[in-house]
Design a protein around this motif. Structure first.
Motif, PDB file in Angstrom:
ATOM      1  N   ARG A 236      14.407  -6.421  71.582  1.00  0.00           N
ATOM      2  CA  ARG A 236      13.259  -6.572  72.469  1.00  0.00           C
ATOM      3  C   ARG A 236      13.030  -5.266  73.228  1.00  0.00           C
ATOM      4  NH1 ARG A 236      13.312  -8.006  77.781  1.00  0.00           N
ATOM      5  NH2 ARG A 236      15.459  -8.762  77.606  1.00  0.00           N
ATOM      6  N   PRO A 237      11.798  -4.733  73.187  1.00  0.00           N
ATOM      7  CA  PRO A 237      11.563  -3.424  73.816  1.00  0.00           C
ATOM      8  C   PRO A 237      11.817  -3.455  75.314  1.00  0.00           C
ATOM      9  CG  PRO A 237       9.757  -3.977  72.325  1.00  0.00           C
ATOM     10  CD  PRO A 237      10.608  -5.212  72.471  1.00  0.00           C
ATOM     11  N   PRO A 238      12.756  -2.642  75.803  1.00  0.00           N
ATOM     12  CA  PRO A 238      12.950  -2.521  77.247  1.00  0.00           C
ATOM     13  C   PRO A 238      11.957  -1.512  77.814  1.00  0.00           C
ATOM     14  CG  PRO A 238      14.538  -1.152  76.118  1.00  0.00           C
ATOM     15  CD  PRO A 238      13.696  -1.801  75.041  1.00  0.00           C
ATOM     16  N   ASP A 239      11.729  -1.554  79.106  1.00  0.00           N
ATOM     17  CA  ASP A 239      10.933  -0.496  79.732  1.00  0.00           C
ATOM     18  C   ASP A 239      11.700   0.812  79.576  1.00  0.00           C
ATOM     19  OD1 ASP A 239       9.032  -2.336  80.512  1.00  0.00           O
ATOM     20  OD2 ASP A 239       9.992  -2.715  82.444  1.00  0.00           O
ATOM     21  N   PRO A 240      11.082   1.946  79.296  1.00  0.00           N
ATOM     22  CA  PRO A 240       9.631   2.131  79.150  1.00  0.00           C
ATOM     23  C   PRO A 240       9.166   2.203  77.690  1.00  0.00           C
ATOM     24  CG  PRO A 240      10.686   4.260  79.433  1.00  0.00           C
ATOM     25  CD  PRO A 240      11.796   3.242  79.316  1.00  0.00           C
ATOM     26  N   VAL A 241       9.884   1.569  76.763  1.00  0.00           N
ATOM     27  CA  VAL A 241       9.494   1.645  75.357  1.00  0.00           C
ATOM     28  C   VAL A 241       8.158   0.927  75.156  1.00  0.00           C
ATOM     29  CG1 VAL A 241      10.102   0.991  73.009  1.00  0.00           C
ATOM     30  CG2 VAL A 241      11.872   1.827  74.561  1.00  0.00           C
ATOM     31  N   ASP A 242       7.243   1.581  74.460  1.00  0.00           N
ATOM     32  CA  ASP A 242       5.913   1.047  74.191  1.00  0.00           C
ATOM     33  C   ASP A 242       5.996   0.056  73.033  1.00  0.00           C
ATOM     34  OD1 ASP A 242       3.296   0.528  73.521  1.00  0.00           O
ATOM     35  OD2 ASP A 242       2.651   2.614  73.528  1.00  0.00           O
ATOM     36  N   GLY A 243       5.677  -1.217  73.314  1.00  0.00           N
ATOM     37  CA  GLY A 243       5.752  -2.239  72.271  1.00  0.00           C
ATOM     38  C   GLY A 243       4.803  -1.984  71.123  1.00  0.00           C
ATOM     39  N   THR A 244       3.618  -1.461  71.419  1.00  0.00           N
ATOM     40  CA  THR A 244       2.670  -1.157  70.347  1.00  0.00           C
ATOM     41  C   THR A 244       3.200  -0.044  69.457  1.00  0.00           C
ATOM     42  OG1 THR A 244       0.790  -1.823  71.712  1.00  0.00           O
ATOM     43  CG2 THR A 244       0.315  -0.432  69.813  1.00  0.00           C
ATOM     44  N   ALA A 245       3.773   0.996  70.057  1.00  0.00           N
ATOM     45  CA  ALA A 245       4.328   2.098  69.270  1.00  0.00           C
ATOM     46  C   ALA A 245       5.479   1.613  68.396  1.00  0.00           C
ATOM     47  CB  ALA A 245       4.795   3.223  70.191  1.00  0.00           C
ATOM     48  N   ALA A 246       6.311   0.713  68.927  1.00  0.00           N
ATOM     49  CA  ALA A 246       7.402   0.165  68.115  1.00  0.00           C
ATOM     50  C   ALA A 246       6.865  -0.623  66.932  1.00  0.00           C
ATOM     51  CB  ALA A 246       8.298  -0.712  68.988  1.00  0.00           C
ATOM     52  N   LEU A 247       5.783  -1.345  67.147  1.00  0.00           N
ATOM     53  CA  LEU A 247       5.192  -2.121  66.064  1.00  0.00           C
ATOM     54  C   LEU A 247       4.553  -1.213  65.016  1.00  0.00           C
ATOM     55  CD1 LEU A 247       4.693  -4.866  64.924  1.00  0.00           C
ATOM     56  CD2 LEU A 247       2.731  -5.129  66.436  1.00  0.00           C
ATOM     57  N   VAL A 248       3.901  -0.148  65.458  1.00  0.00           N
ATOM     58  CA  VAL A 248       3.372   0.830  64.507  1.00  0.00           C
ATOM     59  C   VAL A 248       4.508   1.412  63.674  1.00  0.00           C
ATOM     60  CG1 VAL A 248       2.285   3.115  64.311  1.00  0.00           C
ATOM     61  CG2 VAL A 248       1.305   1.402  65.841  1.00  0.00           C
ATOM     62  N   GLY A 249       5.646   1.681  64.316  1.00  0.00           N
ATOM     63  CA  GLY A 249       6.794   2.178  63.570  1.00  0.00           C
ATOM     64  C   GLY A 249       7.300   1.177  62.554  1.00  0.00           C
ATOM     65  N   LEU A 250       7.279  -0.106  62.909  1.00  0.00           N
ATOM     66  CA  LEU A 250       7.681  -1.130  61.941  1.00  0.00           C
ATOM     67  C   LEU A 250       6.747  -1.133  60.740  1.00  0.00           C
ATOM     68  CD1 LEU A 250       9.380  -3.588  61.091  1.00  0.00           C
ATOM     69  CD2 LEU A 250       7.802  -5.009  62.435  1.00  0.00           C
ATOM     70  N   LEU A 251       5.453  -0.966  60.978  1.00  0.00           N
ATOM     71  CA  LEU A 251       4.507  -0.933  59.866  1.00  0.00           C
ATOM     72  C   LEU A 251       4.770   0.266  58.958  1.00  0.00           C
ATOM     73  CD1 LEU A 251       1.157  -1.967  61.624  1.00  0.00           C
ATOM     74  CD2 LEU A 251       2.836  -3.401  60.457  1.00  0.00           C
ATOM     75  N   HIS A 252       5.150   1.385  59.530  1.00  0.00           N
ATOM     76  CA  HIS A 252       5.547   2.538  58.706  1.00  0.00           C
ATOM     77  C   HIS A 252       6.783   2.202  57.869  1.00  0.00           C
ATOM     78  CE1 HIS A 252       2.977   5.957  59.853  1.00  0.00           C
ATOM     79  NE2 HIS A 252       2.904   5.395  61.049  1.00  0.00           N
ATOM     80  N   LEU A 253       7.756   1.543  58.482  1.00  0.00           N
ATOM     81  CA  LEU A 253       8.971   1.188  57.750  1.00  0.00           C
ATOM     82  C   LEU A 253       8.663   0.250  56.585  1.00  0.00           C
ATOM     83  CD1 LEU A 253      12.079   1.367  57.597  1.00  0.00           C
ATOM     84  CD2 LEU A 253      12.172  -0.582  59.176  1.00  0.00           C
ATOM     85  N   LEU A 254       7.722  -0.659  56.782  1.00  0.00           N
ATOM     86  CA  LEU A 254       7.358  -1.598  55.726  1.00  0.00           C
ATOM     87  C   LEU A 254       6.684  -0.908  54.545  1.00  0.00           C
ATOM     88  CD1 LEU A 254       6.045  -4.599  57.870  1.00  0.00           C
ATOM     89  CD2 LEU A 254       8.208  -4.450  56.622  1.00  0.00           C
ATOM     90  N   ARG A 255       6.248   0.325  54.722  1.00  0.00           N
ATOM     91  CA  ARG A 255       5.631   1.077  53.639  1.00  0.00           C
ATOM     92  C   ARG A 255       6.645   1.914  52.854  1.00  0.00           C
ATOM     93  NH1 ARG A 255       1.343   4.875  55.129  1.00  0.00           N
ATOM     94  NH2 ARG A 255       0.492   4.494  53.055  1.00  0.00           N
ATOM     95  N   CYS A 256       7.920   1.808  53.194  1.00  0.00           N
ATOM     96  CA  CYS A 256       8.931   2.572  52.465  1.00  0.00           C
ATOM     97  C   CYS A 256       8.993   2.131  51.005  1.00  0.00           C
ATOM     98  CB  CYS A 256      10.300   2.391  53.128  1.00  0.00           C
ATOM     99  SG  CYS A 256      10.521   3.386  54.618  1.00  0.00           S
ATOM    100  N   ASP A 257       9.696   2.927  50.205  1.00  0.00           N
ATOM    101  CA  ASP A 257       9.776   2.688  48.763  1.00  0.00           C
ATOM    102  C   ASP A 257      10.792   1.614  48.389  1.00  0.00           C
ATOM    103  OD1 ASP A 257       7.951   4.690  48.564  1.00  0.00           O
ATOM    104  OD2 ASP A 257       9.354   6.219  47.873  1.00  0.00           O
ATOM    105  N   VAL A 258      11.417   0.967  49.365  1.00  0.00           N
ATOM    106  CA  VAL A 258      12.431  -0.055  49.104  1.00  0.00           C
ATOM    107  C   VAL A 258      11.967  -1.376  49.718  1.00  0.00           C
ATOM    108  CG1 VAL A 258      14.273   1.662  49.125  1.00  0.00           C
ATOM    109  CG2 VAL A 258      13.704   0.421  51.235  1.00  0.00           C
TER     110      VAL A 258
END
Length: 393
Positions: free
Chosen positions: A174-196
């Motif tokens: 769970r994102p603690p302050d001050p981590v941006d939840g939207t930025a973390a979700l964008v990062g997850l979407l990048h991870l889902l585009r990996c070749d595995v």
């Protein structure tokens, strides 16, 4: 329990790539009996999470589930060594017995990884390369959200995941302050585009969003503590208790679980709101208040069955062959759910806002044609789904 074709080896009961995106139910060892009953249907399966570091008890209960109860849906095992105040770090080695027992049960092998703290590059490489040496394992990555939200950390994560080439199962704290939840979700979407193949475990309704975005499979928890990885609290060995609000049920139009008592009270204040009527197989057109009026011993099992019915209906509606169209549909559902929550005075859910901001809005130049499939060895039994474009930073 009715015998059906064994789906555990393939992760799929149907043909077609988009049918591989299973929505799994993540439960504790003590919840296996009830969870297996409600998740014994096409498109579903179980992730069983060890309780209080009792790996032997978890393995024994799952062996009974498979060999005595003859459960035929996919089953994954989560050692949960990354959770709680006494959680292990990513540098902790894998327990060879845990690996061998999964093989002995004929299950996909998930590593018993420790927690991947910010900037722990050694831990990241150790988990991925350790999984690669096993030859048949999925690397479990229980990550601090900074690994996804921070561009430099994310790029390192993506680079190593692609370079090592093993499937991964990500669990996001769970994102603690001050981590941006939207930025973390964008990062997850990048991870889902990996070749595995990438799986998302220990999630809430974001499991549906992950499936829409190309996840090979995703797991939603049976209670709030299994729908996110909380920050540790309490002495070593302590695991956070579940919230004591009684049984909860999924309100389809709001994309959220609410206590039955809250659903009934809100329904009485807003009787003309159309979101109370439910046409899932369990409710069969009744309003959701009927669950709260059941005898106490029936509420939890029937509320759970209703919730899984609705989740699998949503999965079927949202996961077509075009990831980009799926994402736009999910984005629209999140916007509608936020609006419905406001109508009845329920609190704003930040996750709904994160998803709306993380997925770029449709444009005339956007293409809905799925990208060509890229092949990599797939040892999970769940196939990678080609992903569409996502927003930039």
């Amino acid at each position: 329990m009715t015998r059906e074709p064994d789906e555990r080896a393939t992760g799929s009961g149907s043909s077609g790539d988009h049918q591989d995106r299973r929505l799994l139910l993540q439960c504790r060892t003590s919840q296996v009996t009830r969870a297996a009953e409600v998740a014994d249907r096409p498109g579903s399966g179980l992730v069983v999470t060890a309780e209080r570091d009792n790996l032997r008890g978890c393995l024994g209960r799952v062996r009974h589930l498979l060999e005595v109860d003859h459960y035929r849906r996919p089953v994954l095992l989560d050692a949960a060594r990354y959770a709680g105040a006494g959680r292990l770090p990513a540098s902790a080695g894998f327990d060879r017995r845990w690996i061998e027992c999964q093989r002995d049960l004929g299950l996909p092998v998930l590593t018993d990884s420790g927690y991947l703290a910010p900037d722990d590059m050694t831990g990241l490489v150790g988990i991925l390369e350790g999984a690669a040496r096993l030859g048949d394992a999925t690397a479990v990555l229980p990550v601090h959200p900074g690994w996804l939200a921070d561009r430099y950390a994310r790029n390192a994560l993506l680079r190593y995941v692609n370079a090592v080439g093993v499937p991964v199962a990500v669990i996001v704290e769970r994102p603690p302050d001050p981590v941006d939840g939207t930025a973390a979700l964008v990062g997850l979407l990048h991870l889902l585009r990996c070749d595995v193949p990438v799986l998302l475990l220990r999630a809430g309704l974001s499991a549906l969003g992950a499936l829409c975005s190309g996840a090979a499979a995703a797991a939603i928890g049976t209670d709030s503590a299994l729908r996110q990885l909380d920050l540790p609290a309490g002495p070593p060995g302590h695991h956070p208790p579940t919230h004591g609000h009684g049984p909860s049920a999924l309100v389809r139009q709001c994309l959220s679980h609410q206590p039955l008592t809250e659903i009934e009270a809100t329904r009485r204040r807003h009787p003309d709101n159309g979101m109370w009527q439910c046409r899932c197989a369990t409710c069969d057109g009744r309003d959701l208040g009927w669950l709260a009026r059941l005898p106490e011993e029936q509420r939890a099992p029937l509320a759970a069955r209703h919730s899984v019915d609705v989740l699998l209906d949503l999965r079927a509606e949202l996961t077509g062959p075009s990831v980009q169209l799926n994402q736009w549909s999910w984005q629209a559902r999140c916007a509608a759910a936020a609006s419905r929550r406001r109508e009845v005075g329920w609190d704003r859910l930040p996750t709904l806002d994160y998803w709306q901001r993380a997925i770029p809005a449709p444009t005339s130049a956007s293409s809905a044609v799925p990208a060509p499939r890229r092949r990599r060895p797939e040892r999970t039994g769940f196939r990678r789904v080609p992903s569409g474009p996502i927003g930039s930073d």
